[in-house]
Design a protein around this motif. Structure first.
Motif, PDB file in Angstrom:
ATOM      1  N   ASP A  93     -23.805  76.647   7.340  1.00 47.80           N
ATOM      2  CA  ASP A  93     -22.557  77.397   7.521  1.00 47.80           C
ATOM      3  C   ASP A  93     -22.080  77.998   6.199  1.00 47.80           C
ATOM      4  N   HIS A  94     -22.121  77.201   5.142  1.00 52.58           N
ATOM      5  CA  HIS A  94     -21.654  77.703   3.849  1.00 52.58           C
ATOM      6  C   HIS A  94     -22.573  78.794   3.303  1.00 52.58           C
ATOM      7  N   THR A 100     -17.554  80.948   8.597  1.00 53.83           N
ATOM      8  CA  THR A 100     -17.287  82.335   8.954  1.00 53.83           C
ATOM      9  C   THR A 100     -17.897  83.278   7.923  1.00 53.83           C
ATOM     10  N   PRO A 101     -18.809  84.158   8.311  1.00 56.58           N
ATOM     11  CA  PRO A 101     -19.466  85.028   7.336  1.00 56.58           C
ATOM     12  C   PRO A 101     -18.477  85.950   6.645  1.00 56.58           C
ATOM     13  N   ILE A 102     -18.617  86.086   5.360  1.00 59.22           N
ATOM     14  CA  ILE A 102     -17.805  87.031   4.604  1.00 59.22           C
ATOM     15  C   ILE A 102     -18.341  88.435   4.865  1.00 59.22           C
ATOM     16  N   ALA A 118     -22.000  82.066   4.858  1.00 58.97           N
ATOM     17  CA  ALA A 118     -20.758  82.708   4.444  1.00 58.97           C
ATOM     18  C   ALA A 118     -20.866  83.416   3.100  1.00 58.97           C
ATOM     19  N   HIS A 129     -18.442  78.878  -1.808  1.00 65.64           N
ATOM     20  CA  HIS A 129     -19.336  78.466  -0.725  1.00 65.64           C
ATOM     21  C   HIS A 129     -20.643  77.889  -1.268  1.00 65.64           C
TER      22      HIS A 129
END
Length: 327
Positions: A88-89, A19-21, A92, A68
């Motif tokens: 993904d990381h 999930t993007p920050i 994020a 991340h």
């Protein structure tokens, strides 16, 4: 009898790793300046880059970004699903914050390491007074983020943090030979200052006798020394970031209370009146000047906090109950 509620809300278990920050600090120039401030204070014994990150409001975001990045590196080495997990990381990570901060830090260290060391050596009392005020003003930040209204358990945590800060800043100075196997653990421990407000990496290096050799390596562009130092600094950073992210997620209030105590205890190293061995002395005849300089330091930090708070109250963010903000 039910268990008392945790001091912060638990981390949502359903949030996917990728999930993007949504970074709260989206101005690259502002983040560049924040990084430069962190880099500058990292060259000063007794002052922590983590303190600047806390004061400028990017502390939690940097901890999350470090988590991340470490997780991406771990997936690269161990798997499974390397490509998807790494993507993904990395997605994020708030790069609009991380990249300018890193550039600002590197530029500041490479350009001001020598001059700052010269000022510390040539005008130790004035510099200690200035940074004493800066750190003293910064103590109010974790106090505010903890939510205030401290009771007996919080006062105990403050006392423990204070004792830890005093212990770290009372380390005797030793003169170790800067061999690779001395530099490695020193770098891993000193880099904790990027994450722990109140703990100075430069002071740790000074206590080990590696402060001047490290600054000299920066001035001389000694790539071998710097590469080895950087490698072990990354190792230490991965470990401490993982620990701090857990504490901030599960025990935010208690963590901030302890950090406030550590910062208060660490003021010992910045007391303006010290002898050559670092033993504390009473104020001298120059106390009005040094008191005024320290007061200016406190005011400077409070002005910075005020500016940050007004940015936090902008139209694209909302204030949280603990004093932080969300985008």
């Amino acid at each position: 009898m039910t268990d008392p509620a945790p001091d912060t809300a638990p981390e949502p278990a359903s949030e996917p790793a990728g999930t993007p920050i949504r970074p709260r600090h989206r101005n690259p120039l502002g983040n560049l300046l924040r990084g430069a401030l962190i880099g500058i204070v990292e060259t000063v014994p007794g002052v922590s880059g983590g303190t600047v990150a806390l004061v400028t409001g990017i502390y939690d975001e940097l901890i999350d970004a470090g988590h991340h990045l470490g997780a991406a590196a771990r997936r690269l080495l161990t798997g499974p699903d390397r490509r998807e997990a790494i993507r993904d990381h990395l997605r994020a990570v708030p790069w609009v914050l991380v990249l300018p901060v890193l550039v600002g830090m590197a530029a500041a260290v490479l350009t001001v390491a020598g001059p700052i060391a010269g000022l510390v050596e040539g005008h130790p009392q004035l510099m200690r007074a200035a940074f004493f005020g800066l750190v003293l003003g910064s103590v109010l930040v974790p106090m505010r983020l903890s939510g205030g209204s401290w009771r007996a358990p919080e006062l105990l945590l403050v006392a423990l943090g204070l004792l830890a800060g005093l212990a770290v800043t009372s380390l005797p100075t030793t003169g170790l030979e800067p061999s690779p196997w001395i530099i490695a653990p020193a770098a891993a421990v000193a880099v904790c200052a990027l994450v722990l407000p109140g703990v100075s990496g430069s002071f740790i290096l000074l206590s080990l006798g590696l402060y001047q050799p490290t600054l000299q390596a920066v001035d001389d562009r000694d790539l071998g020394y710097l590469a080895w130092f950087g490698l072990w600094a990354v190792v230490g950073l991965v470990v401490i970031v993982k620990l701090m992210r857990h504490l901030l997620t599960r025990h935010h209030r208690g963590t901030m209370v302890v950090l406030a105590g550590v910062m208060i205890g660490a003021l010992r190293s910045l007391w303006p009146w010290q002898d050559a061995a670092g033993a504390l002395r009473g104020p001298g005849g120059d106390w009005p000047l040094l008191l005024a300089i320290a007061a200016l330091g406190v005011l400077a930090v409070q002005l910075l906090v005020l500016v940050e708070s007004r940015q936090a109250a902008g139209p694209d963010s909302t204030a949280a109950p603990d004093g932080t903000r969300s985008a």
